[in-house]
Design an enzyme around this catalytic site. Structure first.
Site, PDB file in Angstrom:
ATOM      1  N   ARG A   1      -1.167   2.159  17.688  1.00  0.00           N
ATOM      2  CA  ARG A   1      -1.560   3.279  16.835  1.00  0.00           C
ATOM      3  C   ARG A   1      -1.325   4.654  17.454  1.00  0.00           C
ATOM      4  NH1 ARG A   1      -0.261  -0.220  13.663  1.00  0.00           N
ATOM      5  NH2 ARG A   1      -1.803  -1.235  12.326  1.00  0.00           N
TER       6      ARG A   1
ATOM      7  N   ASP B   1       0.813  -1.213   0.000  1.00  0.00           N
ATOM      8  CA  ASP B   1       0.000   0.000   0.000  1.00  0.00           C
ATOM      9  C   ASP B   1       0.846   1.263   0.000  1.00  0.00           C
ATOM     10  OD1 ASP B   1      -1.836  -1.988   0.360  1.00  0.00           O
ATOM     11  OD2 ASP B   1      -2.953  -0.985   1.940  1.00  0.00           O
TER      12      ASP B   1
ATOM     13  N   ASP C   1      -8.206   1.241  11.703  1.00  0.00           N
ATOM     14  CA  ASP C   1      -7.000   2.051  11.831  1.00  0.00           C
ATOM     15  C   ASP C   1      -7.167   3.470  11.311  1.00  0.00           C
ATOM     16  OD1 ASP C   1      -5.466   0.265  13.215  1.00  0.00           O
ATOM     17  OD2 ASP C   1      -4.419  -0.521  11.472  1.00  0.00           O
TER      18      ASP C   1
ATOM     19  N   SER D   1      -2.975 -10.671   5.391  1.00  0.00           N
ATOM     20  CA  SER D   1      -2.618  -9.323   5.822  1.00  0.00           C
ATOM     21  C   SER D   1      -2.127  -9.436   7.256  1.00  0.00           C
ATOM     22  CB  SER D   1      -3.834  -8.401   5.747  1.00  0.00           C
ATOM     23  OG  SER D   1      -3.544  -7.141   6.308  1.00  0.00           O
TER      24      SER D   1
END
Length: 412
Positions: A104, A22, A133, A185
């Site tokens: 995060r 990505d 996220d 993933s």
């Protein structure tokens, strides 16, 4: 595969960069769609593994970034985010120890710090429009840097799949280690690794051995249990088998000890913040051992009402961390409550590791409220059993009055 976007004055953007598929596509896409925009790559080292960082700077520069900042956050991550969260007892929907969620806020904070350092006017992330996220990162950005523009390519470009991204990079002759055959993933840090996608998208499929990468299959784990001793001070593990370690050192040591025993595997279908359910497999070996140790000490030192309050704090904290609300007054309040309770959470625990299980089998604390003299069924000098009658009558008084009133009504 890209769309024309008018540049809204963005001159310099800091991208949360991993070197994966990505973010490898995001750098050229930004250059093509935001004219004269300088891209600064930022990578947070939260313990995802040295192999993930090798060649990262070179790859970012080759993709079109002007700089790449790799920031070591491992110790801070464990000390200031993992330890407080574990101390609070936060566990999402009964099983998830919040490994991805906890990382995060520290990543977002460091990204903002880099943006301030380089004079950026925008922040960019590679989160999809379907996941948690995007909310976590942008919630942190809103709390820490509301003046900076946020760019979320997955909500802007026309690409929809892994195949689209691979074709986009191939057209521009940009190398990537990703391929259409890499079906899972994964997200890793010092605390855990998560697995989604592929066969896991069907909850009727049992995870194959190829899903798990950090822990041994409990069926293949040693037939002999291993015992590990942990010392706890104020709700923090400070020593493993008698050795004083930093918070990160504790976690790495426990990961190495517990993983061969298959400890810390879960397979769950969770409720995402955005409304849909997702299925994920998580491996959290060291964290599972620490969690067991702290709960064991709490059993000794917290009275009934205090423990009930800690459970409420943990439940609230789990949703707060999962939902990306770390930098909020509520988080500050919950952490303060947790720290107050943790003042007495001191002692030593021995945890037995065997075939996927981490069980506290020995525990002691200088603050223990447990007394063999009080709990014994034998004769003692500290508890007169006759006193229980008066307590029970008062404790059940409301029920007694309610029943008497009901009988009076029936008799009329």
């Amino acid at each position: 595969m890209s769309i024309e976007i008018k540049n809204t004055g963005v001159k310099k953007v800091v991208l949360a960069y991993s070197g994966g598929l990505d973010t490898s596509a995001i750098i050229p896409w930004l250059k093509e769609n935001y004219d004269n925009c300088e891209i600064i790559a930022f990578c947070a080292d939260v313990g995802q593994g040295e192999e993930e960082l090798v060649g990262l700077t070179e790859k970012a520069l080759a993709s079109g970034a002007s700089e790449c900042h790799i920031v070591d956050l491992k110790e801070e991550f464990v000390k200031d985010y993992i330890y407080p969260t574990i101390a609070s007892g936060a566990i999402y929907e009964g099983t998830y120890l919040l490994g991805t969620s906890m990382a995060r806020p520290i990543i977002a904070k460091a990204q903002v710090e880099v943006a301030r350092k380089v004079g950026a006017d925008a922040l960019c992330h590679g989160c999809t429009g379907k996941g948690n996220d995007q909310v976590r990162f942008e919630g942190c950005f809103a709390a820490l840097a509301p003046d900076l523009k946020v760019i979320a390519p997955w909500r802007e470009w026309t690409m929809q799949s892994r195949e689209d991204l691979l074709a986009y990079l191939a057209e521009r002759n940009i190398k990537t280690s990703a391929s259409a055959t890499k079906i899972y993933s994964r997200d890793a840090n010092a605390f855990h690794i998560s697995h989604e996608g592929g066969e896991l998208e069907d909850p009727w499929n049992e995870p194959s051995k190829g899903v798990w990468t950090l822990t041994a299959d409990p069926e293949d784990a040693p037939n002999k249990p291993e015992y590990v001793s942990l010392e706890v001070a104020h709700g923090r593990v400070t020593k493993v088998n008698g050795e004083a370690l930093t918070p990160y050192g504790v976690l790495m040591t426990l990961n190495a000890i517990a993983a061969p025993h298959g400890v810390g595997r879960i397979d769950i279908t969770e409720n995402r913040l955005v409304g849909m359910k997702s299925r994920g497999c998580y491996e959290t070996p060291g964290g599972t051992v620490m969690f067991a140790a702290l709960r064991a000490i709490e059993e000794l030192v917290l009275d009934k009402t205090s423990r009930n309050w800690r459970e409420q704090v943990g439940a609230q904290m789990a949703h707060l961390v999962y939902d990306g609300r770390w930098f909020t007054p509520l988080c500050k309040s919950l952490l303060a409550a947790s720290e107050s309770l943790a003042e007495s959470v001191n002692g030593e625990v021995v945890v037995k590791l065997y075939k996927g299980q981490a069980t506290a089998v020995k525990k002691r604390s200088p603050n223990s409220l447990y007394s063999e003299a009080f709990a014994t069924f034998g004769e003692d000098q500290v508890y007169d059993q006759k006193h229980a009658e008066g307590f029970i009558r008062l404790y059940s008084l409301a029920s007694r009055i309610r029943a008497l009133n009901a009988n009076d009504v029936k008799g009329k």
